[in-house]
Every structure is written in structure tokens, then in C-alpha cells.
Design an enzyme around this catalytic site. Structure first.
Site, PDB file in Angstrom:
ATOM      1  N   PRO A   1      22.937 -34.838  20.907  1.00  0.00           N
ATOM      2  CA  PRO A   1      23.097 -35.294  19.544  1.00  0.00           C
ATOM      3  C   PRO A   1      22.550 -36.681  19.297  1.00  0.00           C
ATOM      4  CG  PRO A   1      25.184 -35.296  20.716  1.00  0.00           C
ATOM      5  CD  PRO A   1      24.092 -35.171  21.714  1.00  0.00           C
ATOM      6  N   GLU A   2      22.093 -36.853  18.083  1.00  0.00           N
ATOM      7  CA  GLU A   2      21.690 -38.152  17.582  1.00  0.00           C
ATOM      8  C   GLU A   2      22.706 -38.539  16.507  1.00  0.00           C
ATOM      9  OE1 GLU A   2      17.424 -38.244  16.761  1.00  0.00           O
ATOM     10  OE2 GLU A   2      17.178 -36.453  17.972  1.00  0.00           O
TER      11      GLU A   2
END
Length: 274
Positions: free
Chosen positions: A2-3
Site C-alpha cells: 500500500p501507498e
DNA sequence: ACGAGCGCCTGTCGGC
DNA sequence: TGCCGACAGGCGCTCG
């Protein structure tokens, strides 16, 4: 995985709950299980297990890609790295194959840290600032200005891809949103940061904020087998689209390697510095 | 100072 | 079908 947008989506999921999963806010921790000790960055396992017991969830924050679970006395910092995700479910469910840490609440629910590639890390600490001190600006905060971005860009000479992936400049950008922001700003990923003028810095500032906000609005990107909640992958302009026509000019999107990461860009809209 | 290379892990996919 | 390399949303480390 995830970002920033995906981590923010997890933050809201933990805070608000979803179909079949309640908010964890206010819950009391009965105990924790360490299924893969390497997940724990701090403190030692015995201290972690003893210390987390009995604490209440008092808040859920985010700093860059770090989730901050506020407890009665401590903060549980979670970094999902490449393949981590959090699941809230009843304790009667069969645990997933890749669960690394389980937090059991006293009401029959639990929060599980699912993490296929074991890269994710957690910290339990009453001084969370010391573990977050290296992080740069929060790109969506009100006081992050185009002038400040220009200052950061010109203070050193970095390829833009490296600059954006470096969490000490801006906290939260990863491989997807970096490529998307550079394409939107019409800047080649190998351009040196200190060559950007004010107008280009303004464009990059605007593009960073737009792609992150759109990512959050769509609850993140779901690519491959991981995290299926969001649908921003349907709106990407270049990432993972090698050979597909650029949305602006129809030129086929190209893929190169920068910083050992696949980097997607349009050779027409983002002309090479060389 | 900058960036390349590698390690950490498990899994999927495509080519042969 | 099976094997093998490439690749995957991250990041810390060494080295030149």
C-alpha cells in the site's frame, strides 16, 4: 502493497468499520498473538505481549504509509510494506494462512495483520515520534505548499522518481502514485529535481495531490491478488499499462527501470531529459 | 551526494 | 505438465 491512499483506506476501515466488521475504536485488547516474531520491530516479544494487554483503542491516525493505532498508554505503529493488510473479524473465523499478528479484543472480535511476504513491521511505543522523525512532509496537509516543494526539489539533485519515492521528502508516495503524478505533471521520471522551475514544481505539487486524493476517493488501487477493496486501478493513466495508448496523446506507454522499480511513462508527454 | 545492487519473503505468471 | 526466471504497491544496507 500500500501507498498513502491504501493506508488511508485501511485507517478509515478500522475507524468506521464496514459490512460485517465493526469499528475497533473503544475496544479493549484482551491479548495478542505473535505468529511471526520477525514482524515485531519493537519491543521484545515478551514485553510486547504483556504491555498491550488491557489497553483500549483510543484513536486511529496515519503518518505517510504508517498506521498509528492510539492506545490507552502506547501507540501501535503498523507499516504494511509490500503485501500487508488488516482484517477485523470474529474470533470464530478460521485464521488466514498468512496472519502474522493477531490482536484479540474482549468482545469476540479480533484485528489480524495479514502479510504474505513478511516485510511488514509493527512497533509498540509511548514515544512514536522517534520512529516517525525521518518522514518528510504530509503531501495532503494544508500547510504543504508549492513553494515548499520547489525548495525541496532544488535543494538537491535527484532523479524525480528517486525524489518522490524518498519518504524523507514527501511521506506516502510509492511506485504507482509516483508514476501517475509524473505523467500528470508531464515530467520525465529521470529529470533531475533541481532543474525544475517554479511552474513545473507547481504542476507536480498539483498532480501529487490530485492523484492521492483520487486514490483515496476510490478507496485505493487493487492490483493482482491483493487488497480488493478499491478500484482506482481502473483510472490509472500509465502504471502497469506498458504498450497501451497514452490517455493524452495515444503514444504507447513505455516501461523502464529506475530505482530498481518498473517505471511507466509516456515518451511524448514526458520527454526525456537526454 | 547519488544511485545501483542486493536482501528480505511468498506467490503468480509466462515462456520453453 | 514441470521447471525457471521475472516480477510484485517497500525499504534498509553496502559500495563505488
Amino acid at each position: 502493497m500500500p501507498e498513502l491512499p491504501e493506508v488511508e483506506t485501511f485507517r478509515r476501515y478500522l475507524l468506521q468499520g464496514s459490512d460485517g466488521a465493526p469499528s475497533i475504536l473503544g475496544k479493549k485488547i484482551r491479548n495478542a498473538e505473535l505468529l511471526w516474531e520477525g514482524t515485531l520491530a519493537f519491543p521484545a516479544p515478551d514485553e510486547f505481549l504483556a504491555r498491550i494487554q488491557g489497553q483500549y483503542i483510543t484513536g486511529i491516525g496515519r503518518r505517510g504509509k504508517h498506521l498509528l493505532i492510539r492506545l490507552s498508554r502506547d501507540t501501535l505503529i503498523i507499516h504494511l510494506r509490500m503485501s500487508g493488510e488488516l482484517v477485523v473479524e470474529e474470533q470464530t473465523e478460521v485464521p488466514g494462512k498468512h496472519y502474522r499478528v493477531i490482536i484479540n479484543f474482549d468482545d469476540n472480535y479480533r484485528m489480524a495483520f495479514n502479510n504474505i511476504r513478511k516485510f511488514g513491521r509493527i512497533w509498540l511505543t509511548d514515544t512514536p515520534e522517534q520512529y516517525l522523525a525521518h518522514l518528510g512532509r504530509e503531501p495532503l496537509s494544508d500547510d504543504f505548499t508549492p513553494e515548499e516543494l520547489h525548495q525541496l526539489l532544488t535543494s538537491r539533485s535527484r532523479q524525480l522518481k528517486y525524489f518522490l519515492l524518498d519518504q524523507e521528502n514527501i511521506a506516502g508516495m510509492g511506485n504507482i502514485y509516483t508514476d501517475e503524478a509524473l505523467h500528470r505533471a508531464k515530467l520525465h521520471p529521470a529529470l533531475k529535481s533541481n532543474t525544475l522551475d517554479r511552474q513545473q514544481a507547481n504542476r507536480l505539487w498539483q498532480s501529487i495531490r490530485e492523484v492521492l486524493q483520487e486514490g483515496i476517493k476510490n478507496q485505493g488501487s487493487s492490483i493482482d491478488w491483493m487488497y480488493r477493496g478499491g478500484d482506482y486501478q481502473n483510472y490509472l493513466s500509465v502504471y502497469n499499462l506498458e504498450g497501451e495508448p497514452c490517455k493524452n496523446c495515444k503514444t504507447p506507454v513505455e516501461r523502464i527501470k529506475i530505482a530498481q522499480r518498473s517505471t511507466y511513462y509516456c515518451p511524448t508527454c514526458q520527454p526525456s531529459p537526454a
